[in-house]
Design an enzyme around this catalytic site. Structure first.
Site, PDB file in Angstrom:
ATOM      1  N   ARG A  36      43.474  32.878  60.713  1.00 29.81           N
ATOM      2  CA  ARG A  36      42.337  33.471  61.409  1.00 29.81           C
ATOM      3  C   ARG A  36      42.239  33.001  62.861  1.00 29.81           C
ATOM      4  NH1 ARG A  36      37.980  33.972  56.417  1.00 29.81           N
ATOM      5  NH2 ARG A  36      38.606  36.120  55.986  1.00 29.81           N
ATOM      6  N   LYS A 197      38.252  43.143  36.709  1.00 34.17           N
ATOM      7  CA  LYS A 197      37.076  43.819  36.165  1.00 34.17           C
ATOM      8  C   LYS A 197      36.838  45.219  36.702  1.00 34.17           C
ATOM      9  CE  LYS A 197      34.442  39.570  35.777  1.00 34.17           C
ATOM     10  NZ  LYS A 197      33.244  38.890  36.256  1.00 34.17           N
ATOM     11  N   GLY A 354      41.350  39.424  48.305  1.00 38.80           N
ATOM     12  CA  GLY A 354      41.745  38.017  48.274  1.00 38.80           C
ATOM     13  C   GLY A 354      42.954  37.750  47.395  1.00 38.80           C
ATOM     14  N   GLY A 377      35.635  41.025  51.558  1.00 40.29           N
ATOM     15  CA  GLY A 377      34.484  41.885  51.262  1.00 40.29           C
ATOM     16  C   GLY A 377      34.385  43.098  52.174  1.00 40.29           C
TER      17      GLY A 377
HETATM   18  P1  ADP Z   1      41.311  41.047  44.650  1.00 41.47           P
HETATM   19  O1  ADP Z   1      40.804  39.647  44.956  1.00 41.47           O
HETATM   20  O2  ADP Z   1      42.627  41.313  45.284  1.00 41.47           O
HETATM   21  O3  ADP Z   1      40.273  42.110  44.952  1.00 41.47           O
HETATM   22  P2  ADP Z   1      40.558  40.801  41.871  1.00 41.47           P
HETATM   23  O4  ADP Z   1      39.749  39.587  42.201  1.00 41.47           O
HETATM   24  O5  ADP Z   1      39.842  42.017  41.484  1.00 41.47           O
HETATM   25  O6  ADP Z   1      41.588  41.103  43.062  1.00 41.47           O
HETATM   26  O7  ADP Z   1      41.510  40.494  40.636  1.00 41.47           O
HETATM   27  C1  ADP Z   1      42.437  39.452  40.596  1.00 41.47           C
HETATM   28  C2  ADP Z   1      42.440  38.784  39.244  1.00 41.47           C
HETATM   29  O8  ADP Z   1      42.681  39.713  38.195  1.00 41.47           O
HETATM   30  C3  ADP Z   1      43.546  37.763  39.160  1.00 41.47           C
HETATM   31  O9  ADP Z   1      42.978  36.477  39.007  1.00 41.47           O
HETATM   32  C4  ADP Z   1      44.337  38.172  37.923  1.00 41.47           C
HETATM   33  O10 ADP Z   1      44.756  37.076  37.138  1.00 41.47           O
HETATM   34  C5  ADP Z   1      43.344  39.021  37.170  1.00 41.47           C
HETATM   35  N1  ADP Z   1      44.023  39.918  36.226  1.00 41.47           N
HETATM   36  C6  ADP Z   1      44.969  40.818  36.464  1.00 41.47           C
HETATM   37  N2  ADP Z   1      45.394  41.410  35.336  1.00 41.47           N
HETATM   38  C7  ADP Z   1      44.692  40.856  34.325  1.00 41.47           C
HETATM   39  C8  ADP Z   1      44.682  41.019  32.901  1.00 41.47           C
HETATM   40  N3  ADP Z   1      45.476  41.907  32.297  1.00 41.47           N
HETATM   41  N4  ADP Z   1      43.825  40.262  32.186  1.00 41.47           N
HETATM   42  C9  ADP Z   1      43.005  39.372  32.786  1.00 41.47           C
HETATM   43  N5  ADP Z   1      42.966  39.164  34.116  1.00 41.47           N
HETATM   44  C10 ADP Z   1      43.806  39.889  34.884  1.00 41.47           C
HETATM   45 MG    MG Z   2      39.541  38.313  43.859  1.00 38.96          MG
END
Ligand code: ADP
Ligand code: MG
Length: 401
Positions: A36, A197, A354, A377
């Site tokens: 950053r 999620k 992230g 975000g």
């Molecule tokens: P980002 O930060 O890029 O927006 P998210 O925070 O939504 O991504 O999701 C990342 C998390 O999702 C990771 O910690 C990963 O381990 C989890 N994840 C991915 N696939 C699965 C799965 N099949 N079951 C449980 N967790 C999962």
């Molecule tokens: Mg995340």
């Protein structure tokens, strides 16, 4: 470009108040990742070259309107000076006498960092009087903190209404990339949404199906979609209460001619542990004690083919539990393929989030992607089609063309 940029600014001798994002990771009081800080360099260089006095405004952590010494921007000064290649002065307050004295001592080309704007409650409250106090030290305002643009704070939004406002170089880069990904993309556009999620990405999914030609759903959230389609997902992470929501998204996609890709096959294991014995399963044949932890080989192959048939890719969320091998495989293969197509100039590949950035970093493909947003975000809200107050405030100042 619908913003005033620094190319059109009269800079010589002017005091430029520049909002940057210096909310860097720290370990034992030291900056552990200076990404950053480096991101601010093009704007600082440009302002200095034009003969401006560069006054940097930033927040660090969440002091909630009070002075919290451990959240001082002081430790940033040295690493920043190193990155910029010039001395950086520091004022122990962002408004008031101390700030004014430090600004008055500046000469064209000088760089000054002001203390954490969030030490004052007026920052997050977007208080007019506080914004006016900040504005008193500047002749123009530059917003270079896209990652803070989803917040309407005094230094990210309020100031844009008080001084001639410009988009900084990093802001411009980010907005250009996002525009290429989703605003005015070359079609067909393919999206990948993964992660854990559905519940945190409902707005994202509902918006994307109205904008994309194709959308691949992966990660833990795909389990909810499989469940919604009547598949037993065993011991997988699954938000069963969102089954109807998932079906609604499927219907919305159909209505908007967005082709949805749900997993054709999945990788399962009984334990979410490094090196756990993994098997490939059809979505319809998961045992009670099995958990879906990654996309299967056929799913990844189809996804790579879809990339080959697309002009633009926008990606948020890993396809599996990429932190725990071997469940990083799907994400890795897809990332490598996207990187290859982007390198060959066949695909505009934009990603953010992230964990997504962490995954792409782990694969080592960040530089091959067209753009990887570290804005967190703000990136997600932009992908959700929301108006970012910090960006909208710059638009308010649009020049008549
Ligand atoms: P980002 O930060 O890029 O927006 P998210 O925070 O939504 O991504 O999701 C990342 C998390 O999702 C990771 O910690 C990963 O381990 C989890 N994840 C991915 N696939 C699965 C799965 N099949 N079951 C449980 N967790 C999962
Ligand atoms: Mg995340």
């Amino acid at each position: 470009m619908a913003f005033k940029t620094l190319d059109e600014a009269e800079l010589s001798g002017k005091r430029a108040l520049v909002r940057v994002d210096f909310n860097v990771p720290m370990e034992d009081g030291r900056v552990s990742d200076d990404t950053r800080l480096r991101a601010a360099k093009p704007t600082v260089d440009k302002l200095r070259a034009g003969g401006a006095k560069v006054i940097l405004l930033a927040h660090f952590d969440r002091p909630k309107g009070k002075v919290v010494p451990s959240m001082s921007l002081g430790p940033i000064v040295e690493p920043l000076a190193k990155v910029l290649g010039v001395p950086v002065a520091f004022a122990p307050d962002c408004v008031g006498a101390k700030a004014r004295e430090a600004v008055n001592a500046m000469r064209p080309g000088d760089v000054l960092l002001l203390e954490n704007v969030r030490f004052h409650p007026g920052e997050e409250a977007n208080d007019k009087a506080f914004a006016n106090e900040l504005a008193a030290n500047g002749d123009l305002y530059v917003n270079d903190a896209f990652s803070a643009a989803h917040r309407a704070h005094a230094s990210t939004e309020g100031l844009a209404h008080l001084l001639p406002a410009y988009a900084g170089e990093q802001m411009r880069l980010e907005l250009d990339a996002l525009d290429r990904a989703l605003g005015n993309p070359e079609r067909p556009v393919l999206g990948i949404v993964g992660g854990s999620k559905v519940s945190t990405k409902l707005d994202l999914l509902s918006h994307l199906v109205t904008r994309l030609d194709k959308l691949a759903i992966g990660g833990g959230m795909a389990n909810t979609f499989l469940y919604a389609q009547g598949h037993d997902v065993g011991a997988s992470y699954c938000e069963k209460e969102l089954a109807e929501t998932a079906r609604e998204i499927i219907r919305l996609a159909g209505k908007n001619n967005c082709k949805l890709f749900l997993p054709l096959d999945v990788v399962v294991a009984e334990k979410m542990a490094p090196g756990a014995p993994a098997r490939v399963r059809d979505p319809g044949s998961i045992d009670d004690d099995e958990r879906i932890l990654d996309a299967g080989p056929e799913t990844v192959e189809r996804l790579c083919r879809a990339m080959g048939n697309s002009k633009t890719l926008v990606w948020n969320g890993p396809l599996g539990v990429f932190e725990i091998p071997p469940f990083d495989k799907g994400t890795m293969e897809a990332a490598r393929h996207a990187a290859k197509l982007a390198r060959e100039g066949k695909l505009v590949a934009v990603a953010g989030g992230g964990d997504t950035v962490a995954a792409l970093n782990a694969v080592g493909v960040v530089d091959d992607f067209t753009f990887v947003s570290t804005a967190g975000g703000a990136f997600l809200e932009w992908m959700e089609g929301k108006t970012l107050p910090g960006v909208a405030a710059l638009l308010d100042k649009r020049l008549p063309r």
